[in-house]
Scaffold this active site. Structure first.
Site, PDB file in Angstrom:
ATOM      1  N   PRO A 179     -27.646  -1.515  -6.937  1.00  0.00           N
ATOM      2  CA  PRO A 179     -28.539  -1.337  -8.091  1.00  0.00           C
ATOM      3  C   PRO A 179     -29.471  -0.159  -7.854  1.00  0.00           C
ATOM      4  O   PRO A 179     -29.965   0.045  -6.753  1.00  0.00           O
ATOM      5  CB  PRO A 179     -29.305  -2.661  -8.141  1.00  0.00           C
ATOM      6  CG  PRO A 179     -28.462  -3.640  -7.375  1.00  0.00           C
ATOM      7  CD  PRO A 179     -27.761  -2.831  -6.319  1.00  0.00           C
ATOM      8  N   TYR A 188       0.863  -1.178   0.000  1.00  0.00           N
ATOM      9  CA  TYR A 188       0.000   0.000   0.000  1.00  0.00           C
ATOM     10  C   TYR A 188       0.900   1.229   0.000  1.00  0.00           C
ATOM     11  O   TYR A 188       1.522   1.548   1.013  1.00  0.00           O
ATOM     12  CB  TYR A 188      -0.890   0.038   1.243  1.00  0.00           C
ATOM     13  CG  TYR A 188      -1.973  -1.011   1.308  1.00  0.00           C
ATOM     14  CD1 TYR A 188      -2.324  -1.773   0.205  1.00  0.00           C
ATOM     15  CD2 TYR A 188      -2.665  -1.224   2.494  1.00  0.00           C
ATOM     16  CE1 TYR A 188      -3.325  -2.722   0.280  1.00  0.00           C
ATOM     17  CE2 TYR A 188      -3.676  -2.170   2.581  1.00  0.00           C
ATOM     18  CZ  TYR A 188      -3.994  -2.921   1.472  1.00  0.00           C
ATOM     19  OH  TYR A 188      -4.993  -3.861   1.567  1.00  0.00           O
ATOM     20  N   PHE A 225     -13.169  -3.802   1.001  1.00  0.00           N
ATOM     21  CA  PHE A 225     -14.122  -3.048   0.173  1.00  0.00           C
ATOM     22  C   PHE A 225     -15.524  -3.180   0.752  1.00  0.00           C
ATOM     23  O   PHE A 225     -16.508  -3.298   0.013  1.00  0.00           O
ATOM     24  CB  PHE A 225     -14.107  -3.515  -1.283  1.00  0.00           C
ATOM     25  CG  PHE A 225     -12.865  -3.155  -2.055  1.00  0.00           C
ATOM     26  CD1 PHE A 225     -11.910  -2.300  -1.526  1.00  0.00           C
ATOM     27  CD2 PHE A 225     -12.638  -3.682  -3.310  1.00  0.00           C
ATOM     28  CE1 PHE A 225     -10.758  -1.986  -2.226  1.00  0.00           C
ATOM     29  CE2 PHE A 225     -11.493  -3.378  -4.027  1.00  0.00           C
ATOM     30  CZ  PHE A 225     -10.554  -2.525  -3.481  1.00  0.00           C
ATOM     31  N   LEU A 261     -17.381  -1.073   2.066  1.00  0.00           N
ATOM     32  CA  LEU A 261     -18.261   0.062   1.811  1.00  0.00           C
ATOM     33  C   LEU A 261     -18.435   0.298   0.322  1.00  0.00           C
ATOM     34  O   LEU A 261     -18.684   1.421  -0.121  1.00  0.00           O
ATOM     35  CB  LEU A 261     -17.724   1.333   2.498  1.00  0.00           C
ATOM     36  CG  LEU A 261     -17.796   1.306   4.013  1.00  0.00           C
ATOM     37  CD1 LEU A 261     -17.276   2.606   4.612  1.00  0.00           C
ATOM     38  CD2 LEU A 261     -19.224   1.050   4.492  1.00  0.00           C
TER      39      LEU A 261
END
Length: 289
Positions: A225, A61, A218, A220
């Site tokens: 849809p 990172y 991930f 959040l």
């Protein structure tokens, strides 16, 4: 709410069930220094002061930005703080993600993490799988278990694994945790530019059977849809944000889920932490599906 990692081992780790993922502290494309270094350091300190005692990082990172930020902000580390890192991948100057998973690569990564995090042992290390390459899973995991026997790693986990890979890993040795992509909106495998990311739904029942915490990354992801307004409806009902409802859904989905929402903004960190106090009813969970 707490969860115990490696509960049946000689050295279990009990942490609060809302951790913090440091990936978003880097610059754009998970590369380079943060736009606001002072805020990044304050986020780490505030999280720990608020009771977060599980931090997820990786030396790729940045590169190596989040490890250095953690050490600068928090070393000497408070008692009970669990640092979790990942190995098995690296970054090229073009910012691409590539495997770095030969036994000598994994050893080099662990030694590098130990130096930058200023630790003699890393409590939890995830072996991130980067697709089917020339290095078999059993060869990668044996290198990890060797580092564990040497005392450089306390517990070994797997990241980005399919169900078949997790089953194979469990036959090879003790797997403490699994870290896969998982959110209300994204539950199964998704194709990303650097490869496929298996979803948490595919391994959750296996994790529950073996008492293995599932750590969603991930978590959040807001790829909801447009026709699905259920998260928004519950957000209005509880006077919360959609992000908070998404985290509350994960916390209520299974007691074996340990979310690690990340952010580069102090205000969002505080917002995310408040999700732990939301109580969704069985009817809410049935409505969300």
């Amino acid at each position: 709410m707490t969860i115990t990692i490696a509960a049946n081992s000689a050295q279990p780790l009990t942490v609060h069930r809302l951790g913090y993922g440091t990936m978003r502290l880097t610059g754009p494309d998970i590369w380079g220094e943060p736009a606001n270094r002072a805020e990044a350091l304050q986020i780490l300190r505030t999280a720990v002061e608020a009771g977060v005692n599980f931090l997820d990082t990786a030396d790729y990172y940045g590169e190596d930005v989040t490890n250095r930020l953690i050490a600068e902000a928090l070393h000497p580390y408070p008692a009970g703080l669990v640092l979790c890192t990942k190995v098995g991948a690296t970054r090229r100057p073009d910012k691409s993600w590539v495997p770095y998973n030969r036994p000598e690569n994994l050893r080099a990564s662990i030694d590098h993490n130990l130096r930058t995090l200023r630790r003699e042992q890393i409590q939890l290390v995830h072996l991130r799988l980067m697709g089917h390459g020339p290095v078999p899973l059993d060869e990668q995991l044996e290198a990890m278990f060797e580092l564990q026997r040497e005392g450089k790693i306390l517990h070994v986990g797997l990241s980005n694994v399919t169900r078949a890979e997790l089953e194979a890993g469990l036959r090879l040795g003790p797997i403490a945790t699994v870290e896969n992509m998982y959110s209300y909106a994204q539950r199964t495998t998704v194709q990303l530019p650097h490869g496929a990311n298996p979803g948490g739904e595919e391994v959750l029942d296996l994790c529950e059977q073996h008492g293995i915490p599932l750590i969603p990354f991930f978590s959040l992801l807001h790829a909801l849809p447009k026709a699905d307004s259920r998260i928004a409806e519950l957000a209005r009902k509880y006077q919360a944000t959609e992000a908070q409802i998404n985290l509350a859904w994960l916390l209520h989905k299974s007691p074996w889920i340990l979310p690690i929402p990340g952010t580069s903004q102090l205000a969002h960190l505080r917002e995310n932490l408040r999700a732990a106090s939301l109580r969704l009813s069985p009817e809410d969970m049935a409505y969300l599906g």
